[in-house]
Motif scaffolding. Structure first.
Motif, PDB file in Angstrom:
ATOM      1  N   THR A 166       6.084   0.845   8.633  1.00 29.67           N
ATOM      2  CA  THR A 166       5.047   1.858   8.397  1.00 29.67           C
ATOM      3  C   THR A 166       5.561   3.251   8.767  1.00 29.67           C
ATOM      4  OG1 THR A 166       4.215   1.639  10.635  1.00 29.67           O
ATOM      5  CG2 THR A 166       3.234   0.194   8.984  1.00 29.67           C
ATOM      6  N   GLY A 193      -0.293  -0.439  17.922  1.00 21.89           N
ATOM      7  CA  GLY A 193      -0.337   0.835  17.215  1.00 21.89           C
ATOM      8  C   GLY A 193       0.676   1.025  16.090  1.00 21.89           C
ATOM      9  N   GLY A 205      -2.208  -6.096  18.923  1.00 23.32           N
ATOM     10  CA  GLY A 205      -0.897  -5.534  19.213  1.00 23.32           C
ATOM     11  C   GLY A 205      -0.371  -6.169  20.491  1.00 23.32           C
ATOM     12  N   GLN A 225     -13.084  -1.986  13.788  1.00 22.77           N
ATOM     13  CA  GLN A 225     -12.095  -1.223  13.015  1.00 22.77           C
ATOM     14  C   GLN A 225     -11.662  -2.012  11.776  1.00 22.77           C
ATOM     15  OE1 GLN A 225      -8.421  -0.655  15.101  1.00 22.77           O
ATOM     16  NE2 GLN A 225      -7.908   1.222  14.015  1.00 22.77           N
ATOM     17  N   GLY A 262       1.847   6.682   4.321  1.00 18.70           N
ATOM     18  CA  GLY A 262       0.765   7.625   4.611  1.00 18.70           C
ATOM     19  C   GLY A 262      -0.437   6.896   5.179  1.00 18.70           C
ATOM     20  N   GLN A 263      -1.503   7.650   5.431  1.00 12.86           N
ATOM     21  CA  GLN A 263      -2.664   7.039   6.072  1.00 12.86           C
ATOM     22  C   GLN A 263      -3.724   6.545   5.090  1.00 12.86           C
ATOM     23  OE1 GLN A 263      -3.216  10.273   9.114  1.00 12.86           O
ATOM     24  NE2 GLN A 263      -3.162   8.527  10.498  1.00 12.86           N
ATOM     25  N   GLY A 281       4.895   1.622   4.488  1.00 13.89           N
ATOM     26  CA  GLY A 281       3.726   2.490   4.575  1.00 13.89           C
ATOM     27  C   GLY A 281       4.183   3.925   4.412  1.00 13.89           C
ATOM     28  N   THR A 327      -3.465  -3.066  11.314  1.00 17.30           N
ATOM     29  CA  THR A 327      -4.796  -3.176  10.715  1.00 17.30           C
ATOM     30  C   THR A 327      -4.909  -2.304   9.462  1.00 17.30           C
ATOM     31  OG1 THR A 327      -5.571  -3.547  12.965  1.00 17.30           O
ATOM     32  CG2 THR A 327      -7.254  -3.185  11.301  1.00 17.30           C
ATOM     33  N   THR A 328      -4.386  -1.089   9.550  1.00 23.26           N
ATOM     34  CA  THR A 328      -4.407  -0.205   8.373  1.00 23.26           C
ATOM     35  C   THR A 328      -3.616  -0.850   7.240  1.00 23.26           C
ATOM     36  OG1 THR A 328      -4.176   1.572   9.982  1.00 23.26           O
ATOM     37  CG2 THR A 328      -4.027   2.188   7.679  1.00 23.26           C
ATOM     38  N   LYS A 380      -4.480  -1.889   3.358  1.00 28.62           N
ATOM     39  CA  LYS A 380      -3.672  -1.423   2.217  1.00 28.62           C
ATOM     40  C   LYS A 380      -3.224  -2.615   1.371  1.00 28.62           C
ATOM     41  CE  LYS A 380      -1.344   2.502   4.543  1.00 28.62           C
ATOM     42  NZ  LYS A 380      -0.019   3.005   4.885  1.00 28.62           N
ATOM     43  N   GLY A 399       0.462  -0.042  13.116  1.00 26.63           N
ATOM     44  CA  GLY A 399      -0.190   0.130  11.815  1.00 26.63           C
ATOM     45  C   GLY A 399      -0.614  -1.176  11.161  1.00 26.63           C
ATOM     46  N   ASP A 417      -7.673  -9.772  15.853  1.00 22.96           N
ATOM     47  CA  ASP A 417      -7.483  -9.025  17.106  1.00 22.96           C
ATOM     48  C   ASP A 417      -8.797  -9.113  17.868  1.00 22.96           C
ATOM     49  OD1 ASP A 417      -7.160  -7.332  19.229  1.00 22.96           O
ATOM     50  OD2 ASP A 417      -6.455  -5.601  18.080  1.00 22.96           O
ATOM     51  N   ARG A 435      -8.460  -6.249  21.801  1.00 21.64           N
ATOM     52  CA  ARG A 435      -8.671  -4.830  22.087  1.00 21.64           C
ATOM     53  C   ARG A 435     -10.109  -4.424  21.743  1.00 21.64           C
ATOM     54  NH1 ARG A 435      -8.501  -0.501  19.075  1.00 21.64           N
ATOM     55  NH2 ARG A 435      -7.322  -1.346  17.327  1.00 21.64           N
TER      56      ARG A 435
HETATM   57  N1  LIG Z   1       1.576   8.565   8.601  1.00 23.26           N
HETATM   58  C1  LIG Z   1       1.296   7.269   8.601  1.00 23.26           C
HETATM   59  N2  LIG Z   1       0.410   6.774   9.482  1.00 23.26           N
HETATM   60  C2  LIG Z   1       0.136   5.456   9.461  1.00 23.26           C
HETATM   61  C3  LIG Z   1       0.757   4.570   8.542  1.00 23.26           C
HETATM   62  N3  LIG Z   1       0.302   3.313   8.781  1.00 23.26           N
HETATM   63  C4  LIG Z   1      -0.580   3.419   9.804  1.00 23.26           C
HETATM   64  N4  LIG Z   1      -0.695   4.683  10.222  1.00 23.26           N
HETATM   65  C5  LIG Z   1      -1.531   5.215  11.314  1.00 23.26           C
HETATM   66  O1  LIG Z   1      -1.150   4.610  12.525  1.00 23.26           O
HETATM   67  C6  LIG Z   1      -2.272   4.536  13.415  1.00 23.26           C
HETATM   68  C7  LIG Z   1      -2.392   3.140  13.990  1.00 23.26           C
HETATM   69  O2  LIG Z   1      -2.779   2.264  12.957  1.00 23.26           O
HETATM   70  P1  LIG Z   1      -3.491   0.871  13.197  1.00 23.26           P
HETATM   71  O3  LIG Z   1      -3.614   0.214  11.869  1.00 23.26           O
HETATM   72  O4  LIG Z   1      -4.717   1.001  13.998  1.00 23.26           O
HETATM   73  O5  LIG Z   1      -2.381   0.159  14.068  1.00 23.26           O
HETATM   74  P2  LIG Z   1      -2.443  -1.289  14.734  1.00 23.26           P
HETATM   75  O6  LIG Z   1      -1.063  -1.821  14.712  1.00 23.26           O
HETATM   76  O7  LIG Z   1      -3.473  -2.122  14.098  1.00 23.26           O
HETATM   77  O8  LIG Z   1      -2.859  -0.904  16.217  1.00 23.26           O
HETATM   78  P3  LIG Z   1      -3.382  -1.910  17.383  1.00 23.26           P
HETATM   79  O9  LIG Z   1      -4.418  -2.778  16.777  1.00 23.26           O
HETATM   80  O10 LIG Z   1      -3.926  -1.006  18.440  1.00 23.26           O
HETATM   81  O11 LIG Z   1      -2.190  -2.660  17.860  1.00 23.26           O
HETATM   82  C8  LIG Z   1      -3.468   4.974  12.589  1.00 23.26           C
HETATM   83  O12 LIG Z   1      -3.770   6.305  12.887  1.00 23.26           O
HETATM   84  C9  LIG Z   1      -2.993   4.843  11.150  1.00 23.26           C
HETATM   85  O13 LIG Z   1      -3.633   5.725  10.257  1.00 23.26           O
HETATM   86  C10 LIG Z   1       1.717   5.133   7.613  1.00 23.26           C
HETATM   87  O14 LIG Z   1       2.340   4.457   6.788  1.00 23.26           O
HETATM   88  N5  LIG Z   1       1.930   6.482   7.692  1.00 23.26           N
END
Ligand SMILES: Nc1nc2c(ncn2[C@@H]2O[C@H](COP(=O)(O)OP(=O)(O)OP(=O)(O)O)[C@@H](O)[C@H]2O)c(=O)[nH]1
Ligand SMILES: [Mg+2]
Length: 321
Positions: free
Chosen positions: A271, A134, A216, A170, A299-300, A297, A138-139, A143, A136, A161, A164
């Motif tokens: 992030t 979690g 993750g 995703q 923002g979203q 990071g 994948t997001t 980006k 961030g 991944d 999960r």
């Molecule tokens: N505010 C904010 N939210 C962020 C940022 N980067 C990611 N997020 C949020 O964090 C949450 C988790 O992001 P993911 O990209 O799914 O994280 P992950 O590390 O891939 O998660 P897993 O695959 O479950 O391990 C999402 O709701 C994103 O929108 C950021 O820079 N700012």
């Protein structure tokens, strides 16, 4: 961003100024003759003892790891004790000292620019993203893909991944939004194999960069840490990026250290800086791992990615004079 740390540093500077006022020093004749200072004050060890102790506590409460706190306050002491400071310029003097010490803390000895790194490397450049659940990853990969496209570099995403539920979908959804292809297999398949496929795909299609997502994993999960080592053996990444969540503070530092011990990270992306009132993780992660933070990071949205600039960071935590 970082409003709490900024407030604490402002209060530190104010207190130093107050105790400085009590300490006018008799200037040496030589100094007077040279007209170097019109009137001066000198801070002693004991003047600073309480203020530095308070600063230590404040930094610790703001996610700065204890070794980093020791380093910061030790360096500040060296820069402040026994110096002749011109009357009326104490604030400026202290602010400059704090600024330089913070910049030193954020220094890894060399600057790193992702775009230049990619341009210099043989293609495809292989980048693997790791981190706990979690944070961030994948997001951030989406980006980064958008950021590379903007710079005329073509990426493909490896849906690494495979662990999960919903992770592959995703990755595909994010990739679709930024207009990048995904190489995938079914859930449960071997992550290293998926990433290897993506590298072959990039070679065959002349794609510049493979951005490999991974599951993750907690740094304490031995099996998943072993899987990560396997990914590294198979994919031979050019860059191993640790993705940390700034909001997790000292945990992020602990994770970065552990991922570095297990896999040897090359760089960090932090992030959620947009939501970080403390700002301590950036200082600690760099100081503890000596790895550069290359991007943050903010923002979203897919455009919410910024190149990390030490000067910008320090400016945002040192109150304007
Ligand atoms: N505010 C904010 N939210 C962020 C940022 N980067 C990611 N997020 C949020 O964090 C949450 C988790 O992001 P993911 O990209 O799914 O994280 P992950 O590390 O891939 O998660 P897993 O695959 O479950 O391990 C999402 O709701 C994103 O929108 C950021 O820079 N700012
Ligand atoms: Mg993910």
């Amino acid at each position: 961003m970082f409003e709490i740390l900024r407030k604490k540093i402002a209060s530190f500077m104010g207190t130093v100024e107050d105790s400085a006022r009590k300490h006018e020093v008799e200037l040496s004749v030589a100094t007077k003759v040279r007209g170097m200072l019109s009137g001066a004050i000198r801070l002693s060890d004991s003047d600073l003892e309480d203020v530095l102790w308070n600063l230590q506590l404040e930094l610790m409460q703001n996610d700065v790891a204890s070794e980093t706190v020791e380093y910061l306050t030790g360096r500040l002491k060296e820069r402040l004790v026994g110096m002749d400071i011109e009357h009326g310029k104490v604030n400026e003097f202290v602010s400059k000292a704090v600024r330089e010490v913070l910049l030193e803390t954020l220094s890894t000895g060399s600057e790193f620019n992702l775009i230049e790194f990619i341009r210099r490397k043989e293609k495809p450049v292989k980048i693997v993203f790791f981190g706990v659940n979690g944070t961030g990853k994948t997001t951030t990969i989406a980006k980064v893909a958008a950021y590379l496209l903007k710079n005329g570099i073509s990426p493909v995403i490896a849906a690494g991944d495979t662990f999960r539920a919903g992770a592959i979908e995703q990755a595909e959804k994010h990739a679709g939004m930024v207009g990048v292809r995904v190489v995938k297999q079914q859930k449960g398949s071997d992550s290293a194999a998926v990433i290897f496929d993506a590298i072959e795909h990039a070679k065959a299609r002349g794609i510049d960069v493979v951005l490999a997502d991974t599951a993750g994993r907690m740094q304490t999960n031995v099996n998943l840490m072993d899987e990560m080592k396997k990914i590294i053996r198979v994919a031979k990444p050019d860059l191993k990026i640790f993705v940390g969540d700034a909001l997790t503070g000292n945990d992020a530092v602990e994770q970065a250290r552990s991922f570095n011990d297990n896999a040897g990270i090359d760089a960090v992306i932090l992030t959620k800086m947009d939501a970080d009132a403390k700002g301590g993780s950036a200082l600690s992660i760099t100081h503890e791992t000596k790895k550069p933070i290359i991007l943050i990071g903010t923002g979203q949205g897919y455009g919410d990615l910024k190149e990390f600039d030490r000067n910008w960071f320090v400016d945002s935590i040192i109150p304007a004079a």
